[in-house]
Design a protein around this motif. Structure first.
Motif, PDB file in Angstrom:
ATOM      1  N   GLU A  41     -11.694  13.867   3.105  1.00 55.85           N
ATOM      2  CA  GLU A  41     -12.106  13.395   4.441  1.00 55.85           C
ATOM      3  C   GLU A  41     -13.455  13.978   4.871  1.00 55.85           C
ATOM      4  N   ASN A  54      -2.677  -5.065   0.430  1.00 61.51           N
ATOM      5  CA  ASN A  54      -3.253  -6.213   1.122  1.00 61.51           C
ATOM      6  C   ASN A  54      -4.785  -6.017   1.209  1.00 61.51           C
ATOM      7  N   ILE A 102      -8.941  -0.249   8.440  1.00 63.15           N
ATOM      8  CA  ILE A 102      -8.497   0.917   9.225  1.00 63.15           C
ATOM      9  C   ILE A 102      -7.410   1.700   8.502  1.00 63.15           C
ATOM     10  N   ASP A 128       3.336  -6.369   2.282  1.00 65.26           N
ATOM     11  CA  ASP A 128       3.405  -5.733   3.603  1.00 65.26           C
ATOM     12  C   ASP A 128       3.600  -6.730   4.739  1.00 65.26           C
TER      13      ASP A 128
HETATM   14  P1  NAD Z   1      -2.038   4.747   5.152  1.00 65.23           P
HETATM   15  O1  NAD Z   1      -2.780   3.807   6.046  1.00 65.23           O
HETATM   16  O2  NAD Z   1      -2.654   5.037   3.850  1.00 65.23           O
HETATM   17  O3  NAD Z   1      -0.561   4.154   4.883  1.00 65.23           O
HETATM   18  C1  NAD Z   1       0.419   3.968   5.906  1.00 65.23           C
HETATM   19  C2  NAD Z   1       1.449   2.918   5.414  1.00 65.23           C
HETATM   20  O4  NAD Z   1       0.862   1.617   5.432  1.00 65.23           O
HETATM   21  C3  NAD Z   1       1.898   3.155   3.964  1.00 65.23           C
HETATM   22  O5  NAD Z   1       3.255   2.825   3.854  1.00 65.23           O
HETATM   23  C4  NAD Z   1       1.065   2.184   3.162  1.00 65.23           C
HETATM   24  O6  NAD Z   1       1.685   1.738   1.976  1.00 65.23           O
HETATM   25  C5  NAD Z   1       0.857   1.033   4.149  1.00 65.23           C
HETATM   26  N1  NAD Z   1      -0.437   0.374   3.936  1.00 65.23           N
HETATM   27  C6  NAD Z   1      -1.647   0.867   4.292  1.00 65.23           C
HETATM   28  N2  NAD Z   1      -2.618   0.017   3.928  1.00 65.23           N
HETATM   29  C7  NAD Z   1      -2.011  -1.014   3.321  1.00 65.23           C
HETATM   30  C8  NAD Z   1      -2.497  -2.212   2.709  1.00 65.23           C
HETATM   31  N3  NAD Z   1      -3.797  -2.517   2.650  1.00 65.23           N
HETATM   32  N4  NAD Z   1      -1.588  -3.047   2.163  1.00 65.23           N
HETATM   33  C9  NAD Z   1      -0.281  -2.787   2.220  1.00 65.23           C
HETATM   34  N5  NAD Z   1       0.236  -1.682   2.790  1.00 65.23           N
HETATM   35  C10 NAD Z   1      -0.624  -0.804   3.334  1.00 65.23           C
HETATM   36  O7  NAD Z   1      -1.811   6.079   5.999  1.00 65.23           O
HETATM   37  P2  NAD Z   1      -1.188   7.492   5.524  1.00 65.23           P
HETATM   38  O8  NAD Z   1      -0.043   7.242   4.597  1.00 65.23           O
HETATM   39  O9  NAD Z   1      -0.996   8.239   6.762  1.00 65.23           O
HETATM   40  O10 NAD Z   1      -2.360   8.214   4.717  1.00 65.23           O
HETATM   41  C11 NAD Z   1      -2.470   8.220   3.303  1.00 65.23           C
HETATM   42  C12 NAD Z   1      -3.751   8.928   2.910  1.00 65.23           C
HETATM   43  O11 NAD Z   1      -4.873   8.180   3.405  1.00 65.23           O
HETATM   44  C13 NAD Z   1      -3.872  10.332   3.507  1.00 65.23           C
HETATM   45  O12 NAD Z   1      -4.432  11.176   2.540  1.00 65.23           O
HETATM   46  C14 NAD Z   1      -4.823  10.147   4.676  1.00 65.23           C
HETATM   47  O13 NAD Z   1      -5.558  11.311   4.957  1.00 65.23           O
HETATM   48  C15 NAD Z   1      -5.727   9.063   4.127  1.00 65.23           C
HETATM   49  N6  NAD Z   1      -6.411   8.268   5.192  1.00 65.23           N
HETATM   50  C16 NAD Z   1      -7.682   7.904   4.936  1.00 65.23           C
HETATM   51  C17 NAD Z   1      -8.364   7.116   5.839  1.00 65.23           C
HETATM   52  C18 NAD Z   1      -9.764   6.695   5.520  1.00 65.23           C
HETATM   53  O14 NAD Z   1     -10.186   6.854   4.388  1.00 65.23           O
HETATM   54  N7  NAD Z   1     -10.511   6.163   6.457  1.00 65.23           N
HETATM   55  C19 NAD Z   1      -7.726   6.678   7.013  1.00 65.23           C
HETATM   56  C20 NAD Z   1      -6.390   7.040   7.219  1.00 65.23           C
HETATM   57  C21 NAD Z   1      -5.734   7.845   6.299  1.00 65.23           C
END
Ligand code: NAD
Length: 368
Positions: free
Chosen positions: A93, A304, A290, A345
């Motif tokens: 991050e 997705n 996001i 999703d």
């Molecule tokens: P996440 O958004 O990665 O996932 C949350 C949930 O939503 C999970 O179940 C995931 O499978 C689902 N999901 C997310 N995006 C999806 C997509 N495009 N298609 C289908 N399903 C989707 O959030 P988290 O699990 O809290 O974080 C995972 C990692 O990502 C952590 O290391 C966190 O620090 C990092 N993170 C990075 C950013 C960024 O790079 N801007 C933002 C948020 C979290």
């Protein structure tokens, strides 16, 4: 056919599902290059955990300087459990925070649009969210996340004290408010400015500066002020009352997450971060979905890609002045959803489940 000026796009896929969703964006960029004779010049680099694994740092100087020179950065996502225990300065991050800070990306734009095909994915009643189209503009480089003094220090009674400072200056407020007013003029011409002017001096200044800018330059735009806690309630009660919401870094963090959930799926929502101009006078900007790196589904080919593809749509609109192309891309996404294609999703009964790359291909076929 006449070729237009080369536009530099830097792809930073990052970690987890980042590379999977950015691969679909790359296909779309190539489609525009081939079929619309748009001369996008693509470059791709490592950032986040994958950069740490290869170079021992979440972003190398070389990649950082490339980012400084790019007109458009398309980011996937960074982070994941592999790197959770690294020391603070090496965490994935940190690369994002460095980019946001050094590129002076001071305005974060997050649309919350409820696609009519996916109204049932929201936890709110269909009549509350159907047709929802709001834009949250969050200040991104000031306020309590960056204010000094900050830290944790011991105090006399043997306890510790955590300190963060919430500060804003006139110019920090007016530059982000200006973006909100300009956006509103292209939409439904309404801005709601949110703060806590009842209990915070920085909130009082925020309100006064937005009001003054409105009176001087944007009288044609409808402006209202709302306390941030009330805004959180109104977003659930009657979100369609809003057009553009402008707010500070802390409240924007919360309100934009809340607004995004009105629409039901993380996988659909794009964002843009706009900043200061580069040496060629072009506005620097970073576009990203996001969602995070979704380690739970990484490598399975089920992510997705729509949030990332719509983020490229925002790049077409806000950085590249290609509104027509952005319209075509957004319409292609709508058409694919109308056809019943869904990644896991957003899957529901009677729809056709598809993979990440098949979703990208389907969107391209609708562009044709
Ligand atoms: P996440 O958004 O990665 O996932 C949350 C949930 O939503 C999970 O179940 C995931 O499978 C689902 N999901 C997310 N995006 C999806 C997509 N495009 N298609 C289908 N399903 C989707 O959030 P988290 O699990 O809290 O974080 C995972 C990692 O990502 C952590 O290391 C966190 O620090 C990092 N993170 C990075 C950013 C960024 O790079 N801007 C933002 C948020 C979290």
């Amino acid at each position: 056919m006449i070729k237009v000026k080369k536009r530099k796009i830097l792809l930073l896929p990052g970690d987890g599902i980042g590379p999977e969703v950015i691969a679909e964006v790359k296909k779309i960029i190539n489609w525009f290059n081939d079929k619309k004779s748009l001369d996008f010049e693509i470059d791709q680099e490592l950032v986040g955990g994958c950069s740490y694994d290869k170079h021992g740092t979440p972003i190398t100087d070389e990649v950082f300087y490339k980012a400084l020179e790019s007109e458009v950065i398309m980011l996937g996502a960074v982070g994941g459990p592999t790197w959770d225990n690294l020391e603070f300065s090496k965490k994935p991050e940190r690369a994002l925070l460095k980019l946001r800070k050094e590129l002076k990306l001071f305005a974060n734009l997050r649309p919350a649009i409820c696609f009519k095909q996916l109204v049932d994915a929201s936890t709110l009643k269909p009549e509350v969210v159907s047709g929802l189209d709001i834009m949250i503009v969050r200040e991104l480089t000031g306020g309590i996340y960056f204010g000094e003094p900050r830290g944790i220090k011991p105090i006399e009674n043997g306890e510790r004290k955590g300190i963060n400072t919430h500060t804003y200056t006139t110019s920090e407020i007016t530059r982000v408010a200006r973006i909100a007013f300009d956006l509103a003029r292209k939409r439904s011409n309404k801005v709601t400015s949110c703060e806590k002017s009842n209990v915070m001096e920085a909130g009082q200044l925020w309100k006064e500066e937005v009001q003054e800018l409105h009176e001087k330059e944007y009288k044609d735009v409808e402006l209202s002020h709302m306390l941030a806690d009330n805004c959180a309630m109104q977003l659930l009660r009657n979100p369609k009352q809003f057009d553009v919401i402008v707010t500070d870094n802390l409240f924007g963090d919360m309100l934009s997450d809340q607004a995004s959930m009105l629409t039901g799926s993380l996988g659909l929502l794009p964002s843009a971060s706009l900043g200061a101009k580069n040496k060629d006078g072009e506005m620097r900007a970073m576009y990203e979905p996001i969602h995070g790196s979704a380690p739970d589904i990484a490598g399975k080919g089920i992510a997705n890609p729509i949030a990332s593809i719509l983020s490229f749509g925002m790049a077409l609109r806000y950085s590249l002045d290609l509104d027509k192309e952005a319209d075509i891309l957004e319409k292609a996404v709508q058409d694919v959803l109308n056809d019943g294609l869904r990644t896991k999703d957003i899957m529901s009964e009677g729809m056709k489940e598809t993979s990440t790359s098949a979703m990208g291909d389907a969107i391209i076929s609708k562009l044709q």
